[in-house]
Every structure is written in C-alpha cells, then in structure tokens.
Design an enzyme around this catalytic site. Structure first.
Site, PDB file in Angstrom:
ATOM      1  CD  GLU A  63      86.931 118.704  43.376  1.00 17.83           C
ATOM      2  OE1 GLU A  63      87.928 119.444  43.472  1.00 17.83           O
ATOM      3  OE2 GLU A  63      86.406 118.149  44.352  1.00 17.83           O
ATOM      4  CG  ASP A 113      88.315 123.679  47.133  1.00 15.86           C
ATOM      5  OD1 ASP A 113      87.699 123.390  48.164  1.00 15.86           O
ATOM      6  OD2 ASP A 113      88.602 122.830  46.259  1.00 15.86           O
ATOM      7  CG  HIS A 126      82.178 119.107  48.139  1.00 12.98           C
ATOM      8  ND1 HIS A 126      81.666 119.849  49.164  1.00 12.98           N
ATOM      9  CD2 HIS A 126      83.456 119.522  47.968  1.00 12.98           C
ATOM     10  CE1 HIS A 126      82.601 120.688  49.608  1.00 12.98           C
ATOM     11  NE2 HIS A 126      83.691 120.512  48.895  1.00 12.98           N
TER      12      HIS A 126
END
Length: 360
Positions: A203, A281, A200
């Site tokens: 974000e 998600d 990840h």
C-alpha cells in the site's frame, strides 16, 4: 438496456475492516461527549478528514486521528455498541460474512489488560453476530511499530482463542517501517496454531513489501497489495499461488496512494488473475463502507454485474467461512445475477447463466 443490479443485495464477504475504523461517525461524537474527550476538528466536521499519508508526516496525522477515535472506546458497552453497529452497517451492504481486524493491546489499558480486552471484544462479536445474524470472526493484528516480541505474545494469544472465533493473524501499520522478516516467528506461531496469515503490504510501500509478505510471512491473503500491479512477475506469482489481495479502493485514494479512483489498479489485478476481495478498511476516516467499494469499481473501472459477482465470489472463497456456508453463499451470488421476470424472464436467466459461466 438492463438496469444495473443493486450491489447492496449482492452477497459478499468483508475481509478487510479495522476495529475502531469501523465506527459510525455519529457514535464517535456521542462517545467523545460522554467521556469529555476533545476530538481533533477533522473528526468533528461531519465529513471524512482530508488525508495524505504517503509521507511520514501525513501518516502520523492519520495515526493521530485513529488514536483519538480509539481513545473514545473505554468500556465494554462501548465495544459492544461498536461491533453491533458495524454488523448492522455490513448487513445493509450485503455482507454475509465479516472478518474484522483488531490489535487488542490498543484497548488493554482501559479494559483491564490484554486478555480481558480480547475477551470483551470476542464477547461483543458473539452478541452482535447473534443479534444481526451476520457471522463475524476476528483477525488479531500485530503492529509493525512495536517490538517483534510483542507480536509473538499476540500470536500466542490469538491461537489460544482460536475456538472463540479468532481465525487469522495480521500485521498492520506503516509497512515502510521495519522488515516483515522481523515478525516471521510470530507468524510461524500463528500458522502452527491453525491461523491464516494476512499481513498488510503493498500500500504505502511498493511491490517488494508484497514479496516480503509472501516470502517471510507466508501470507495467504495480503492486506491491500495494490502496488503489486507495478511488477508483472509478482502479479503472475500472486495469480499462480491464489493469494488474495484485500483491495480497499476508497482508502487508497483517501491516503494518497493514488490520486483518483480510476487510478487504483483493480482492473490490472483482475486481468492478471489475482483474486481480489474488496474491503472498506476504515469507513470512519475514509467515508465509505463495503457496498461503495463495489460501486466505485463499477463506475470507475467498468466492472459489469457478472464481474462484480465474481469479485463477491472471490471474497467468499478467500474467507474462513465453513464450506457449507460458503457453498450456499456462492449459490446466492448466482441468484443475484438472475434477472427478475420483469427484467427478462427465462431468456434473461439463460443470458445471466451464460455470463456467469464466462467468468469462472
């Protein structure tokens, strides 16, 4: 004017879906009642909870809700139910290949340890795949909030189970905490063992977190990555290297990364040539599954059917599906673009082929 095609019929790969977060809300309530677990009111109201995780307090609340939901998964039959229902939901949404992400350490205390937990999960994946016809693979994800040595243990475990359906290694949780480089050895172990790197980044943290994923972890895909849109040079780098951003529009809005769906920079990534794979998600917390992400970019970003088809192609190309499977699914995407006889017949088919050619 030609009617918009049903995005649920568009073949696609789902590459960004978290394990507990894939649960149906009704299943969560049933499991909580089964085990006598008191859930926070935000998880019992029948509507997605109101979240804003752009500050530490907001992220803590999001994590608390996720942990409460995870505490309801206590037995192998609960895991089997979750994966089967998740596969059923994905099939309804046109998913033809699913890669689901899980940190098995989160389930180990209730399932007999780390190795038994992963085996329970992989057994459930095998069964759900057989029952629904949806090919499912697993990405094992380390947690940024834990020690990097824990990530190395997980990387070795993931490599060990490569022949059981583990295809990648991720790094989840708040990318504002710690440094990607702290996990470089874990990703090297995974990479040397033949697993794809999909951490990840970009974000809750800005473009620098995406660069760290590329430089320190040698990411092939980046979970989210949307904040890369703030840096034109980074966009060019992603496009040139073909690194796919797993963009989850509804999640970005629900967590407060962007105020409204039209603010999510899907079009900016697209126009820069960055491959995009839309993902849901955590549908349990964000209230929408895979097809809804395609509807969102259609409605709020003006994506045409040929452009939606190309998004689906990009998801398939970024997947770990075997080449024959990917080739067949890409053909089915092309077929989705061909109008039925009632919608235009041969002339309409030729037009669709021209549109498709323009997106390649």
């Amino acid at each position: 004017m030609e009617r918009a095609r049903d995005v649920r019929q568009l073949p696609k790969a789902h590459l960004h879906l978290h394990f507990t977060g894939s649960m149906r809300p009704a299943t969560l309530l049933e499991l909580a009642d089964k085990y006598g677990i008191h859930l926070p009111e935000a998880l019992r109201g029948g509507q997605p909870p109101k979240l804003r995780a752009t500050d530490e307090r907001g992220w803590f609340r999001f994590q608390r809700l996720y942990d409460a939901a995870r505490s309801c998964l206590r037995a192998p039959e609960d895991i089997q139910r979750l994966v089967r229902e998740t596969a059923e939901e994905d099939v309804r949404d046109g998913s033809r290949w699913l890669e689901i992400q899980v940190d098995p350490t989160s389930y180990a205390p209730r399932l007999g340890g780390l190795i038994p937990a992963l085996e329970v999960i992989l057994d459930a994946v095998d069964r759900a795949s057989r029952d629904t016809g949806l090919p499912i693979r697993v990405l094992v994800a380390a947690n940024r909030m834990k020690h990097p040595l824990d990530a190395r243990t997980l990387a070795r475990l993931a490599v060990r189970y490569r022949d059981r359906g583990v295809v990648g290694f991720g790094l989840s949780n708040d990318e504002r905490r710690g440094f990607a480089r702290d996990f470089d050895r874990a990703f090297a172990i995974a990479r040397e063992g033949g697993l794809l790197a999909a951490p990840h980044g970009g974000e809750l943290a800005g473009p620098a977190s995406v660069r760290d994923c590329l430089d320190d972890l040698r990411a092939v895909r980046v979970g989210h990555g949307v904040r890369a849109a703030e840096d034109p040079r980074l966009l060019a780098r992603l496009a040139a290297s073909g690194v796919t951003c797993e963009v989850c529009p509804a999640s970005n809005v629900a967590l407060g990364v962007y105020d409204k769906p039209g603010d999510v920079p899907v079009r900016r990534l697209w126009e820069a040539g960055v491959p995009v794979a839309l993902g849901a998600d955590d549908p349990l917390l964000f209230g929408s599954r895979l097809a809804a992400q395609y509807e969102l970019v259609r409605e709020h970003h003006g994506f045409t059917d040929p452009e939606l088809a190309e998004l689906a192609r990009q998801s398939l190309r970024a997947s770990l599906a075997p080449e024959p499977v990917r080739t067949e699914l890409l053909r089915e995407v092309d077929a989705w673009l061909v109008p039925s006889r009632a919608e235009g017949g041969r002339d309409g088919r030729q037009e669709a082929e021209r549109e498709h050619g323009a997106t390649r």
